[in-house]
Design a protein around this motif. Sequence first.
Motif, PDB file in Angstrom:
ATOM      1  N   SER A 296       6.894  -1.065  -1.044  1.00  0.00           N
ATOM      2  CA  SER A 296       6.700  -2.496  -1.314  1.00  0.00           C
ATOM      3  C   SER A 296       8.050  -3.191  -1.224  1.00  0.00           C
ATOM      4  O   SER A 296       8.989  -2.816  -1.946  1.00  0.00           O
ATOM      5  N   LYS A 349      -0.113   4.251  -6.175  1.00  0.00           N
ATOM      6  CA  LYS A 349      -1.165   3.273  -5.861  1.00  0.00           C
ATOM      7  C   LYS A 349      -0.677   2.252  -4.843  1.00  0.00           C
ATOM      8  O   LYS A 349      -1.422   1.856  -3.936  1.00  0.00           O
ATOM      9  N   LEU A 350       0.562   1.820  -4.985  1.00  0.00           N
ATOM     10  CA  LEU A 350       1.099   0.840  -4.040  1.00  0.00           C
ATOM     11  C   LEU A 350       1.266   1.437  -2.645  1.00  0.00           C
ATOM     12  O   LEU A 350       1.046   0.762  -1.642  1.00  0.00           O
ATOM     13  N   ARG A 353      -2.062   1.627  -0.958  1.00  0.00           N
ATOM     14  CA  ARG A 353      -2.558   0.311  -0.571  1.00  0.00           C
ATOM     15  C   ARG A 353      -2.262  -0.006   0.881  1.00  0.00           C
ATOM     16  O   ARG A 353      -3.012  -0.703   1.559  1.00  0.00           O
ATOM     17  N   ARG A 356      -4.923   0.958   3.445  1.00  0.00           N
ATOM     18  CA  ARG A 356      -6.211   0.261   3.351  1.00  0.00           C
ATOM     19  C   ARG A 356      -6.185  -1.095   4.023  1.00  0.00           C
ATOM     20  O   ARG A 356      -7.186  -1.790   4.082  1.00  0.00           O
ATOM     21  N   PHE A 357      -5.005  -1.535   4.495  1.00  0.00           N
ATOM     22  CA  PHE A 357      -4.887  -2.826   5.161  1.00  0.00           C
ATOM     23  C   PHE A 357      -4.293  -2.602   6.555  1.00  0.00           C
ATOM     24  O   PHE A 357      -3.074  -2.629   6.736  1.00  0.00           O
ATOM     25  N   ARG A 360      -1.736  -5.094   7.977  1.00  0.00           N
ATOM     26  CA  ARG A 360      -0.559  -5.391   7.172  1.00  0.00           C
ATOM     27  C   ARG A 360       0.691  -5.308   8.040  1.00  0.00           C
ATOM     28  O   ARG A 360       0.811  -4.465   8.932  1.00  0.00           O
TER      29      ARG A 360
END
Length: 409
Positions: A296, A349-350, A353, A356-357, A360
């Motif tokens: 991130s 979790k990040l 993520r 799942r996109f 992105r």
Amino acid sequence: METDVVSNYWNVYHPGGVRGPEAEPYLEQKIAALIQELPVLGELFDIHWKIGEGTFSSVYLATLKESRSSGESKKFAVKHLIPTYPPARVERELQCLRNIGGADNVVGIEFCVRSGASVAFVMPYIRHTKFSDYFCNMGTVELKHYMKALLTALRKVHMFNILHRDVKPSNFLYDRRNRRYLLVDFGLAQEYKEEKKVEMNKPQPMDNYCVKRKRTDENKRELLEETQKSETESRCYCFGKPRVCSLCLTRPSQIASRAGTPGYRAPEVLFKCPHQTPAIDIWAAGVIMLCILSASQPFFRSPDDCTALAEITALFGTDKMIACARKLGKKLLCSEQVPGADIVSLCQKLRARVDRFPNRKYRINSPKTVLEENYPPEAFDLLLKLLEVDYKTRITADDALQHPFLRGL
């Protein structure tokens, strides 16, 4: 890579995002103005394009004219400071480059050019990869080498009692192909001075002890009454109310350095602590590591200091932040109690993520899934030590290099 640097210039540094032939006149004007201010640069170098820009400077890629005949084309980074840049900062940055740079992943300087109010530093250039191209697909071994290089540079800087004060990914260049690193931009660097400790209850010389004790005993009651009276008169009653009393208006404003990039400022900087230590650079290094472990970037997206404190509080909990504020002589009020997050599960979790996109911007390019890249517990242990909210107990660069996660490289 150099092609990335060129496209980065067209996308970021040119106003209005004009690209292609329309942008060439603007670039030529900037280079012509630079050579006009510092003619010696035009005599020595071929200046190609701008590779970086900040509030107080612009950085250009240049090659020696002499190298054209030999075909080597040695590259340099020319940092041109704006004419209104404070002379004291110019001198401090130059001293840092000369005294510290050239070893341990810290940028050095070839020479400095000055004409009137215009100053330029000529420094070594390394091709480097943008942080957005590698922060989300960096494996454990690569992360070890990256953090060791960053902490080695910070250890070297702190050995000279200097605070970098602007540690962030764009100021730590990484040549991923050749595994080379360089800590750059000492424009906000500052000398660090040890905090003076006030000696309490210092014993008095025996010759004067009896006289001072007698004088204190005689005026003890009167002094106590005056102290209580002054405390009553100086007590503020506007705290937590939608007004500011006349007493608070007459108090001097808090003066503390807020240098650094939003998202990388340490809690003591956000709390406006006047005495800042090398721990602020260690915190910024921890934020960089947090970006990599969580895939991130930026991790903290704070538009102001209050939001930044709220984000850190949500990550580490209200109890830790209230205790941190109390040690700094501040008071932090929170509308609700937050226990803090589990850093390991949050980073996992990040990272998950991202897969799942599919649309992105920063998608993982590795053939493995994100969850298969499990960082060892030692990595998160080092992360928590780098991001200790209390700067007095935060790990130093020297101790961090001895951490089990980095030991043995």
